[in-house]
Motif scaffolding. Structure first.
Motif, short mmCIF file in Angstrom:
data_model
loop_
_atom_site.label_atom_id
_atom_site.label_comp_id
_atom_site.label_asym_id
_atom_site.label_seq_id
_atom_site.Cartn_x
_atom_site.Cartn_y
_atom_site.Cartn_z
N ILE A 1 -6.51 2.30 -6.99
CA ILE A 1 -7.54 3.02 -7.75
C ILE A 1 -7.42 4.52 -7.53
CG2 ILE A 1 -10.03 3.39 -7.91
CD1 ILE A 1 -10.38 0.42 -7.31
N LYS A 2 -7.26 4.90 -6.25
CA LYS A 2 -7.15 6.32 -5.94
C LYS A 2 -5.94 6.94 -6.65
CE LYS A 2 -9.33 5.98 -1.40
NZ LYS A 2 -9.09 6.03 0.08
N THR A 3 -4.84 6.22 -6.65
CA THR A 3 -3.62 6.73 -7.28
C THR A 3 -3.82 6.90 -8.78
OG1 THR A 3 -2.26 5.66 -5.59
CG2 THR A 3 -1.16 6.28 -7.63
N ARG B 1 0.83 -1.21 0.00
CA ARG B 1 0.00 0.00 0.00
C ARG B 1 0.86 1.26 0.00
NH1 ARG B 1 -4.40 1.65 4.68
NH2 ARG B 1 -5.09 3.59 3.71
N GLU C 1 1.07 4.28 -2.89
CA GLU C 1 0.82 5.69 -2.59
C GLU C 1 2.02 6.56 -2.95
OE1 GLU C 1 -0.32 5.60 1.48
OE2 GLU C 1 -2.35 4.87 1.06
N LYS D 1 -13.07 -0.29 -12.54
CA LYS D 1 -13.36 0.05 -11.14
C LYS D 1 -14.67 -0.55 -10.65
CE LYS D 1 -15.47 4.56 -12.14
NZ LYS D 1 -15.36 6.01 -11.86
N LEU E 1 -7.82 -0.34 -3.16
CA LEU E 1 -8.38 1.02 -3.13
C LEU E 1 -7.29 2.07 -3.31
CD1 LEU E 1 -10.98 0.66 -0.23
CD2 LEU E 1 -11.45 0.93 -2.66
N SER E 2 -6.13 1.84 -2.71
CA SER E 2 -5.02 2.80 -2.87
C SER E 2 -4.60 2.88 -4.34
CB SER E 2 -3.83 2.38 -2.02
OG SER E 2 -4.15 2.50 -0.66
N LEU F 1 -6.67 7.24 -10.35
CA LEU F 1 -7.68 8.27 -10.64
C LEU F 1 -7.09 9.68 -10.59
CD1 LEU F 1 -10.79 6.86 -8.74
CD2 LEU F 1 -10.57 7.22 -11.20
N LYS F 2 -6.01 9.85 -9.84
CA LYS F 2 -5.39 11.17 -9.75
C LYS F 2 -4.66 11.55 -11.03
CE LYS F 2 -4.75 11.04 -4.75
NZ LYS F 2 -3.75 10.94 -3.65
N GLU G 1 -7.50 -2.80 1.01
CA GLU G 1 -6.89 -1.47 1.18
C GLU G 1 -5.87 -1.19 0.09
OE1 GLU G 1 -7.81 0.76 3.38
OE2 GLU G 1 -9.35 -0.63 4.08
#
Length: 959
Positions: A936-938, A902, A906, A955, A933-934, A940-941, A930
């Motif tokens: 996907i978030k990364t 994770r 990040e 997703k 999700l990390s 998406l940025k 976790e």
């Protein structure tokens, strides 16, 4: 044979001849033994002609005849015998009824088969088992149905016999449910595994079976199936009374890997059985669990048996440790006791509470700990333990009071002396440890006890007290009737020199017992008075060679010079200086007979005897001789010297000292002809000769000695012999000796294990080094230190094995390996340790980074700094490395630790470029929510492009 024996029927002869009629007649013999043998013989000779006599014998008063006759009737299979066998099923004797039930199956009669089926519900288990087995022998297909019902019988034995009975009838399971019960009955767990989800319900049922092996097998199979439906039943089984079942249940829960069970498994860390605790800790490791509270941490460390880490926690661990004083595992109780003792006053309060524990072993251990802590606050509670019902507690209380040394305990210890004869020696020793005039006064009356044990312990106790006034009271004991008491008295009074003491010890030099003379000589050798020298010179002629040697060593320290040739000769013999002895003319003249063998021996170079400077005219000087004479020339260089040594060695009637020197001399000569005699000496009754022979065999390096040495290492009962044998094997420096040395790593004594480690170091092969590394788990600290010393001597040769063992799952091995690296030359350590910063195991990386810190290592380039920071999990500093850290972070996305995966994801989102997108995309399918999700978030940025399109399609599929 008696005159009437000719009328006795020969049963064996009739049986061999198949004489059924004769055997049937013998059934009615008045001699019960003959009748029994006849009935037994008929069992193996099925014949209808014997039916009638056999039926008649069923009314015999002898139960053995009825039983054997019933079995014989069944063997005939004659329908006329069936009614009699049916009647025998109601016989008053269980053995007869059992044979009747078995016999019914052999008639293949529907009525008999029906009766057998009824007997499968009998109240007697043996009858039921016999009936179930009999159903399988009927050959009747109608027997299958009742046998199928018995596959779910509560008793595992009935189920198992039913399964084999069904095999005999050629039954084939009609469905998976029947298969599952059939496999459980036969405990064929592999077959159940092949049934997959169908077997889960049946296995859950088997978890409650009355037989622990069935429960254990069911739990193991459920774990392999990894079906979440089994979790609830497995959690319930954690309360099973059998530790082996609980251990399998914990392992099964670990294989299933349901994170909801983590809090339950944490509670299991407090299980009574060490195997369950260790399994739970291992499973929790696999689930990525980390202790969240200090109590959980302590329980986890206990389960892992990381005793030193627990000790570091200190006072806060004492309450948890105190609960483990009654652990079923002895080694756990022992280690817990040691830690509590090490914690000192921090352990005082829980140990005082433990004195009230109903378990006497807990009370005894608590007293032992308090005694070693030596806290005076515990004196009162420990005094109360002197009235404990348990004798072991009382004895430990006496010892503890002596260790604490508080004078308040004196009257109570004196009371113990008067009422418990078995505790008297311990109480006397305790009083001696209390340095107080009252304790001396309490001990004095026991100097005149009729019991030699009491006298002995009283003298030793008074000696510990250190009061000068006692020497006069003990003085008379120098003439005690018991030699051990005399030795103790001499040892004690020698601490308080006076004219009276000197006279007593001088007289003791002439004592008939060698131990007394030895003690007196040791005492006198410490005094510097000139008039002691003649006394020691006289001891050079003592019949006990140990005394001679001590006298010679004491004289050597006093720089004594022999006044005559006999004195010099005695001195040289006592010191074992055979080469100097050879040069004396006295030897050549007076020892030409038997003692010529003695003169021909030399102390070999590298001898195991203590090195002493050679004596000639005076101590420390060599005899003036021919300077051209080569070293070792003379008798020792002649062919006859070898034969003389061999002859002396093999002579059981020869003086012990001569045989010892012969063993040494053969090793020093280096002649292979000495190997066979030394091998024989390796198994001599004299243990001193055995270890000297072992040493010499090591010097000779002859492979014929390896197997005998290995045998001696395994079987010799003397510690010194085993140590020297282990040393000798190391001198061969060949892989062939590795196996016996590895075997000796399991020796009961640490000295043998220590020498085996050092000898393995002499060989230095990879297999030897791997064996040395196992010593890091040794219970003895000295052995563990020897492992580290040996590996340090091997240096780079051990590098490969050390690197491999950095990945060892046992933390003690990892710590030991890192200790070796930290003590190596920095150049070697840095090179190997830096390479391990990229190890696949995060724990290894972390420990390596800590080791490099201790060596004050500094990274040589940005990449080294990046992998170093990654190993330390210093994410903030790693972020500052920028693009340099990209490569190591990409590898981190596939790490075994989800927390590292994770963090890597990040950080890549902060410092990575488009090249990191494939790695981040792959992590979207990570097993950890976790981490997913990390990822996907990364992603998406990131702006537009391929990553946006990929996210839009994936997703919705990622939970």
């Amino acid at each position: 044979m008696g005159i009437f024996d000719i009328f006795t029927p020969d049963i064996q002869k009739m049986r061999d001849a198949g004489d059924v009629r004769g055997l049937a007649k013998a059934l009615g013999d008045s001699n019960l033994e003959i009748a029994r043998k006849a009935a037994a013989a008929l069992v193996g000779l099925p014949s209808s002609s014997a039916v009638i006599p056999l039926i008649r014998s069923l009314s015999s008063p002898d139960k053995d005849i009825r039983r054997l006759s019933t079995a014989a009737l069944g063997a005939t299979g004659d329908p006329h015998a069936l009614p009699a066998v049916l009647e025998a099923t109601e016989d008053g004797d269980l053995g007869v009824r059992l044979e009747a039930v078995k016999a019914l199956a052999k008639f293949h009669d529907p009525e008999a088969n029906l009766l057998i089926t009824r007997f499968t519900a009998d109240s007697n288990l043996d009858i039921r088992m016999a009936a179930v087995s009999a159903l399988g022998q009927t050959g009747d297909p109608t027997s299958i149905e009742p046998l199928l019902h018995l596959l779910v019988d509560p008793h595992y034995g009935i189920r198992e016999v039913s399964a084999y009975a069904l095999d005999s009838l050629g039954w084939v399971p009609a469905n998976d449910r029947d298969k599952a019960f059939y496999f459980i009955a036969k405990r064929e767990w592999r077959g159940l595994f092949n049934l997959q989800s169908v077997a889960v319900k049946v296995l859950v049922w088997a978890l409650k079976d009355e037989y622990y092996a069935v429960r254990q097998g069911a739990a193991s199979t459920l774990g392999k199936l990894k079906d979440l439906r089994a979790v609830r039943a497995l959690v319930s089984a954690l309360s099973d009374e059998e530790s082996s079942v609980r251990m399998e249940v914990v392992s099964a829960l670990g294989e299933i890997g349901d994170l909801r069970t983590v809090p339950i498994l944490v509670r299991v860390l407090d299980d009574d059985y060490i195997g369950v605790r260790m399994t739970a800790a291992s499973v929790l490791d696999g689930m990525g669990w980390k202790p969240s509270t200090e109590n959980d941490l302590i329980l986890y460390l206990l389960a892992k048996e990381r005793w030193m880490d627990i000790a570091v926690i200190g006072k806060r661990s004492t309450q948890v440790l105190a609960k483990r004083l009654n652990d079923p595992n002895y080694s756990t109780r022992d280690e817990v006791g040691k830690i509590l003792q090490r914690l000192g006053e921090h352990a005082q309060e829980p140990m005082l509470s433990a004195l009230k524990n109903p378990d006497p072993d807990v009370r005894s251990r608590a007293v032992w700990i308090l005694g070693n802590i030596r806290t005076r606050q515990a004196v009162g509670p420990i005094i109360r333990i002197l009235s404990d019902d348990n004798p072991a507690c009382r004895e430990e209380a006496v010892r503890a009071l002596g260790k604490i040394g508080d004078p308040r305990a004196i009257p109570f210890l004196n009371r113990v002396l008067g009422r418990e004869i078995l505790l008297a020696p311990v109480a006397i020793r305790a009083l001696g440890q209390i340095a107080h005039p009252a304790s001396v006064k309490a001990l004095m009356p026991y100097l005149g006890s009729a019991d030699r044990e009491i006298r002995l312990h009283t003298i030793l106790a008074l000696g510990e007290n250190g009061d000068k006034k006692i020497s006069g009271a003990i003085a008379h004991a120098v003439k005690d009737s018991d030699p051990e008491v005399r030795v103790a008295a001499i040892t004690v009074i020698s601490k308080f020199p006076s004219n009276e003491v000197y006279a007593l010890i001088r007289a003791a030099l002439e004592d008939v017992h060698p131990d007394v003379r030895y003690a007196a000589l040791l005492a006198i050798s410490t005094w510097q008075a000139d008039d002691t020298i003649p006394l020691m010179v006289r001891r050079l002629e003592d019949e006990d060679q140990k005394i001679c040697r001590i006298a010679a060593q004491a004289l050597n320290r006093r720089r004594w010079q022999p006044a005559s040739l006999p004195e010099r000769r005695n001195y040289l013999i006592a010191m074992g200086q055979w080469r100097d002895l050879e040069r004396l003319d006295y030897v050549n003249k007076e020892l030409q007979k038997k003692e010529s063998d003695l003169a021909c021996q030399i102390v070999p170079r590298g001898s195991i005897m203590d090195p002493v400077p050679p004596l000639s005219g005076s101590p420390g000087e060599r005899v003036d001789g021919d300077p051209t004479r080569p070293e070792g020339a003379g008798i020792t260089g002649e062919p006859d010297s070898l034969l003389a040594l061999i002859r002396t060695l093999g002579d059981q009637k020869e003086m012990q000292a001569l045989r010892w020197r012969s063993a040494e001399g053969l090793g020093g000569l280096g002649d292979k002809r000495g190997v066979e005699p030394l091998i024989v000496a390796l198994f001599d009754p004299d243990s001193e000769l055995r270890w000297r022979a072992a040493f010499s065999l090591g010097l000779l390096h002859d492979e014929r000695a390896i197997e005998p040495l290995a045998t001696a290492l395994r079987s010799d009962d003397q510690l010194t012999v085993r140590v020297r044998v282990a040393e000798a094997l190391g001198q061969f420096k060949k892989p062939v000796v590795i196996r016996p040395l590895i075997h000796s790593l399991g020796d009961v004594h640490p000295d043998v294990r220590d020498m085996a480690i050092r000898s393995l170091g002499e060989i230095g092969t990879e297999s030897a080094i791997n064996a040395i590394l196992t010593g890091l788990l040794d219970a003895d600290e000295t052995v563990r230190e020897s492992v580290i010393d040996t590996l340090l001597k091997l240096g780079a040769m051990a590098g490969r094995s050390l690197v491999k063992n950095l990945k060892n799952r046992n933390p003690e091995v990892k710590k030991g390996v890192l200790t070796v690296f930290m003590r190596m030359k920095p150049a070697i350590s840095f090179r190997i340790l830096v390479s391990e910063l990229e190890n696949g195991d995060w724990e290894v990386r972390q420990m390596v980074a800590a080791a490099l810190d201790s060596l004050d290592w500094q990274p040589g380039d940005p990449f080294q700094r990046a992998i170093y920071l990654f190993a330390q999990r210093d994410w903030r500093a790693l972020e500052a490395q920028g693009k340099t850290a990209e490569g190591i972070l990409i590898r981190g996305t596939a790490d075994s630790d989800p927390a590292i995966r994770r963090a890597s994801v990040e950080l890549l989102g902060l410092i990575g470029d488009r090249r990191t997108i494939p790695s981040l995309t792959e992590v979207m399918y990570d097993e950890n929510r976790e981490v997913r999700l990390s990822s996907i978030k990364t992603l998406l940025k990131r702006q537009g492009g391929e990553s946006s399109r990929l996210i839009s399609t994936l997703k919705r599929n990622v939970k």
